[in-house]
Design an enzyme around this catalytic site. Structure first.
Site, short mmCIF file in Angstrom:
data_model
loop_
_atom_site.label_atom_id
_atom_site.label_comp_id
_atom_site.label_asym_id
_atom_site.label_seq_id
_atom_site.Cartn_x
_atom_site.Cartn_y
_atom_site.Cartn_z
N LYS A 142 2.91 10.37 9.08
CA LYS A 142 2.32 9.19 8.44
C LYS A 142 0.80 9.27 8.58
CE LYS A 142 1.01 6.70 12.25
NZ LYS A 142 -0.28 6.03 12.47
N HIS A 234 5.08 1.76 11.62
CA HIS A 234 5.63 1.44 12.95
C HIS A 234 6.18 0.02 13.03
CE1 HIS A 234 4.04 5.20 14.05
NE2 HIS A 234 2.85 4.82 14.45
#
Length: 490
Positions: A142, A234
């Site tokens: 990411k 997250h």
């Protein structure tokens, strides 16, 4: 099982700070298949031995217990190799293909630990070199894209040359032992699931706080910000783990189907909710570790007039039968009062008080993610009042006091613990997709945060907060409007 792990960005920060220590721990624990080869790829002109020396020197920055002894590293280093590559040159991919054909390993893992802008180019060149066969698995770090459109473009490029089952979009929070135990707590026990719903839960808070600033990542962070860096991936993955329905089994798609339903059920943003339920901030000079620290705009690589957020606090709801009306609060930021990642599940108070109890909400479950790793159950117990008993006073209600049951996973499981990246890397080698993000999940997460990105392009900018605090006061005001408060304020 033979494997080749090709690490694009093999001399970069992520490689030596996270990936190599994780691979070494797997090697030390005996869980890394012995017939393996790790090939670092970067533009530096290094030999195999020079690369091994570089990695060994970086291990000095790893916490003591995880550092290899000279004998251990010598054995581990035999797996390390290096190939100089310019990722824009097709000829270099042909050289990589020749190197991999020498062994013809059963599994080939391509870990793309590069700038996201290079993902599409790397994947296309891998295919052009004929390296996208059925034995290939690709790992993408990411943030995967900068917005919904760029995320779709990357997923489209990857989907043209690889099947979905070959793509491992990594989110290391899903590999944390405490998150694994969150799934086990919910779906492996009969204790919590009956009360895991709106009738018993008042609110849920997700906090991912860092006490550090942007350090040496100023230039990257200034183009990213807290929303893209932490919330889109997250925090929303943690929200899915908390809010999802029980999957029909433990297979990867069964789990990811339920997470996708949560993302699709998140209340969409409106002009009103954007103003009331979204707070962003940017740290100014303050105090950390007892020392004066500079503000975000004074950090190296940061635009002096930057409008990039280093703090985000959001309120949302999951619009379904289980969670209707229960607020979910998300908070993340840099240069906050402490390093603390946790999930707080706050239960509703008893419907009728027959005891004397302290004010405020006491019944809650805390899932600690870092630096502590474990579960805390906060409840009330009777405090024995000897004076009352000796006076024979039976009319007064008993006094209750808060107590907690504390499960520290490090103390309970000790050396059995497996770190997040270690677990995830082994899962990639074994082909297990349970802890990785599917493309439709990722796109749905981007779709939900995109109204925030758009609205912040033209607003008044992030609210300032002093380094070493818990962010802008507007964050506390946001949650107080519902009659609640953040965990440290209770």
């Amino acid at each position: 099982m033979s494997f080749d792990l090709v690490l694009f960005g093999g001399t970069g920060d992520l490689a030596w700070r996270k990936l190599m220590p994780a691979l070494f721990q797997a090697f030390r624990h005996g869980s890394l298949p012995p017939d393996g080869r790790i090939v670092g790829v970067a533009r530096d002109d290094l030999s195999d031995d020079q690369y091994r020396e570089l990695i060994q020197s970086r291990f000095s920055a790893v916490e003591g217990a995880k550092r290899p002894s000279p004998e251990e590293f010598k054995k581990f280093a035999s797996m390390l190799h290096y190939l100089r590559m310019d990722l824009s040159k097709p000829d270099d991919y042909a050289r990589l293909a020749d190197l991999l054909k020498q062994r013809d390993a059963k599994t080939v893992v391509m870990y793309v630990a590069t700038a996201p802008a290079l993902f599409t180019q790397v994947v296309e060149q891998i295919a052009a070199a004929g390296l996208n066969g059925p034995r290939t698995r690709i790992v993408l770090e990411k943030p995967l894209g900068h917005d919904l459109a760029s995320n779709r473009a990357i997923n489209s490029a990857v989907g043209k040359v690889l099947e979905e089952k070959q793509v491992f979009r990594i989110d290391h929070y899903l590999g944390k032992p405490s998150v694994q135990n969150l799934f086990a707590m919910r779906f492996g026990n009969a204790l919590f699931e009956p009360i895991w719903r709106r009738e018993h839960i008042a609110n849920i808070q997700i906090t991912i706080a860092e006490d550090l600033g942007v350090e040496k990542r100023g230039a990257f962070y200034d183009q990213t910000g807290a929303l893209r860096d932490m919330v889109q991936n997250h925090a929303l993955q943690l929200l899915c783990a908390i809010g999802m329905e029980p999957p029909i089994n433990s297979h990867a798609d069964a789990i990811r189907d339920e997470k996708l339903k949560v993302l699709r059920a998140l209340k969409p943003w409106t002009p009103e909710s954007l103003g009331l339920h979204a707070v962003r901030g940017q740290y100014t000079a303050g105090t950390a570790y007892g020392e004066r620290v500079q503000g975000y705009r004074d950090e190296p690589g940061v635009n002096p007039d930057s409008r990039t957020e280093t703090f985000v606090a959001l309120r949302t709801e999951i619009a379904n039968w289980r969670w209707a009306g229960v607020p979910f609060y998300i908070r993340t930021g840099k240069r906050l009062a402490s390093r603390d990642a946790r999930i707080e599940v706050n239960f509703r108070p008893t419907p009728h008080a027959i005891y004397r109890a302290p004010a405020g909400n006491v019944n809650k479950l805390v899932i600690n993610l870092q630096p502590k790793d474990g579960l805390e159950l906060h409840m009330l117990a009777q405090a024995q009042d000897n004076r009352q008993r000796s006076n024979g006073n039976q009319s007064s209600a008993a006094q209750l006091a808060p107590v907690q049951l504390d499960l520290d996973f490090d103390k309970r499981f000790g050396s059995e613990r497996v770190g997040a990246y270690e677990r995830l890397l082994l899962d990639v080698i074994d082909g297990r997709l349970n802890l990785f993000v599917r493309s439709d999940e990722q796109e749905e997460a981007w779709r939900w945060v995109e109204p925030l990105i758009d609205s912040w392009e033209s607003d008044g900018g992030p609210r300032p907060y002093a380094a070493g605090t818990w962010g802008p006061s507007a964050s506390s005001a946001m949650i107080a409007r519902d009659g609640f408060s953040w965990g440290e304020e209770q």
